[in-house]
Design an enzyme around this catalytic site. Sequence first.
Site, PDB file in Angstrom:
ATOM      1  N   SER A 480       0.816  -1.208   0.000  1.00  0.00           N
ATOM      2  CA  SER A 480       0.000   0.000   0.000  1.00  0.00           C
ATOM      3  C   SER A 480       0.856   1.268   0.000  1.00  0.00           C
ATOM      4  O   SER A 480       1.495   1.587  -0.985  1.00  0.00           O
ATOM      5  CB  SER A 480      -0.963  -0.047   1.187  1.00  0.00           C
ATOM      6  N   ASP A 491      10.411   5.753  -9.976  1.00  0.00           N
ATOM      7  CA  ASP A 491      10.058   6.551 -11.151  1.00  0.00           C
ATOM      8  C   ASP A 491      10.932   7.793 -11.278  1.00  0.00           C
ATOM      9  O   ASP A 491      11.355   8.154 -12.385  1.00  0.00           O
ATOM     10  CB  ASP A 491       8.582   6.950 -11.084  1.00  0.00           C
ATOM     11  N   LYS A 505      -0.994  -4.267  -3.307  1.00  0.00           N
ATOM     12  CA  LYS A 505      -2.285  -3.708  -2.873  1.00  0.00           C
ATOM     13  C   LYS A 505      -2.370  -2.276  -3.373  1.00  0.00           C
ATOM     14  O   LYS A 505      -1.803  -1.367  -2.797  1.00  0.00           O
ATOM     15  CB  LYS A 505      -2.398  -3.766  -1.350  1.00  0.00           C
TER      16      LYS A 505
END
Length: 703
Positions: A480, A491, A505
């Site tokens: 999460s 990224d 999740k």
Amino acid sequence: MSNSSPMRTRLINALAGAGLLLLGGLATAAEPLPLDIDNLKPTREHTIASLNTVELLRRHHYNRIRLDDALSSEIFDTYLQLLDPQRSLFSAWDIREFEVNRYHMDDHLLAGNLEPGFSIHRRQLARAIQRSNFMLAQLDKGLQKINLDSDQNIETNREKSAWAEDDDALQLLWRLQLKDEILRLKLAGRDSDAIIDTLGKRYRNQQLRLNQTRSEDMFQNYINALAQVYDPHTQYMSPELAENFDINMSLSLEGIGAVLQSDNEFTRIVRLVPAGPAERSQQLSPADRIAGVAQGNEEMVDVVGWRLDEVVKMIRGPKGSRVRLEVIPASNPPSDMSTREVVLTREAVKLEDQAARSHILELEHEGQSNRVGVIEVPGFYMDFKAYRRGDPDYRSTTRDVRRLLGELRDDGVTAVVLDLRNNGGGSLQEATELTGLFIDRGPTVLVRDSQGQIQIMDDTRSGIAWEGPMAVLVNRLSASASEIFAGAMQDYGRALIIGEPTFGKGTVQSVQPLNHGELKLTLAKFYRISGQSTQNRGVLPDIQFPSRLDTAEIGESSLPRALPWDSIAPVSYRHDRQLRSLLGALQERHEHRTASHPDFVYTRARNDLEREMRDMTLLPLNEARRRTQQQDYESRLLVLENQRRQALGETPLSKLERNEQPLSHGGSRTAEEIAKDPFLAETGKILLDVLRLNLDEQLAKAS
């Protein structure tokens, strides 16, 4: 995130998925049932709640699936799976009778007609009674009447097996299952009297629970067959279950600190709450199964076959009280039911116990001594009460990490590892703010709702708290908010992601009150700024370590009907490609270092051995063959363990030590344990490789 419905919304970043619904009860033939099965019928409240649930799912679930004949067929199969997961209660004859409903479940639910679902459940109840009668009758004859010298085998997983054709075929299956239970207990060291006592108590306890079956139980199971075809985190909760929902089955408040899930007839540990009694005990691991629960010094109660919510009630209790658990370790081979007892004292988990903490690794690398900072982040927390009352010193993950980074810089570290192993998530706001410590403004995560609207969450503060080399260490239990942070670091090219693929999740849930109970449904999905979802696939590490956790058992991808991975258009952000250009060289150095590293070699070899055991589809019901099979596994495991010990200069074992902890368990540990963590040390050395390669590149440019 916007939504047109006037809902009371709570974001749920929970690991628990499907699995609260198995009835799992057995009844006795020795006495007449006080339960009148035919009188278990839906109430008016159930009808209204079902109609409300259907409407909410159709209008607001992220998937926006049509309730039609195709979905009706899925509901039908899901319901049978919930009621009879191992296909050992219903016969093929029963299934043929039920088939008339396959393409009409949608029509019945749209009309508020719950009787077809209740009718199937009543049959399941009757079959469970029939099975229990049979098992107890066989036990009454004594173990000497049960042949454990045959050449018979039993399937280890019957989820996709053919249904037994009729009553005779069911009884043959039940005989095989009883033999398997007896053999498992025999190999666990139980004598004949203890086996009879254990199984007799197990079935009698299940009878008692079966006789307490209510219409409420049937409704919850049936309506969840509908909810779970949408996704495993969508769930109907009865009024009683909804009352306990705020702790989300984690037992983190005056409990043991463990997220639990149903696993056929067992209750399985999914993860340990950081700083909770279970984690601090260092006696429990993810994928361990709970077979018994006892209060204080009272007699152990066998909970095999119990519903998850009932097991949770037994484990929870007053702060300061003791609970004893009988646990089947995840490290056991499939046929090994040997257990150990774990004693825990229930208590609330305090914020300060879960706070981020730092350490320094002293590492030798290429002939030089180096200092690498480590910051363990057990969860994404924030003291909301202190924040709301304006306390300037309120605690939060970001504030604590910022302070620790300053201390590590003062201590002269050259690189930093953020250890997010076993971090199950927490505050989305904190995931965004922590990202902001390592970038100079920019987007952090995207949230897409069921209408296709996308909300961009940003770090708006300028400045970077740490500009040096950094790695984020993750494992399968990093979930999460952890995945949001790790994905953003990857990224932006700000940190190396090292370890294991994360949990996966990547969905957002909301809780909607009904006239009777509540509905938790999935409303939105998280996406990385690159447009990739974290759902199902998780965050894939740049450099992967071997895992002691079975991804087939743990993780979003292991849950039935989990929403798929997908991608949307990326947002504009600045990506530093320097780390990406070094990955080839870093991977090569890592492989060279770990090719002969005792812990890495051991972990890979043990994974291969356990995969071989899991892939076995049949187990012998011959005692001698079963013992030989288990002894072969244990001897091979002992060889692997002693090879590791000898390579590390440790004393070899004469026999196997059971129930050892996984090597990469993360969590709250002493400085000595951290210093001995081979995966953390290797992560630090990879960062030192980054420094070396960057220096070589600078020298090449200078020349």
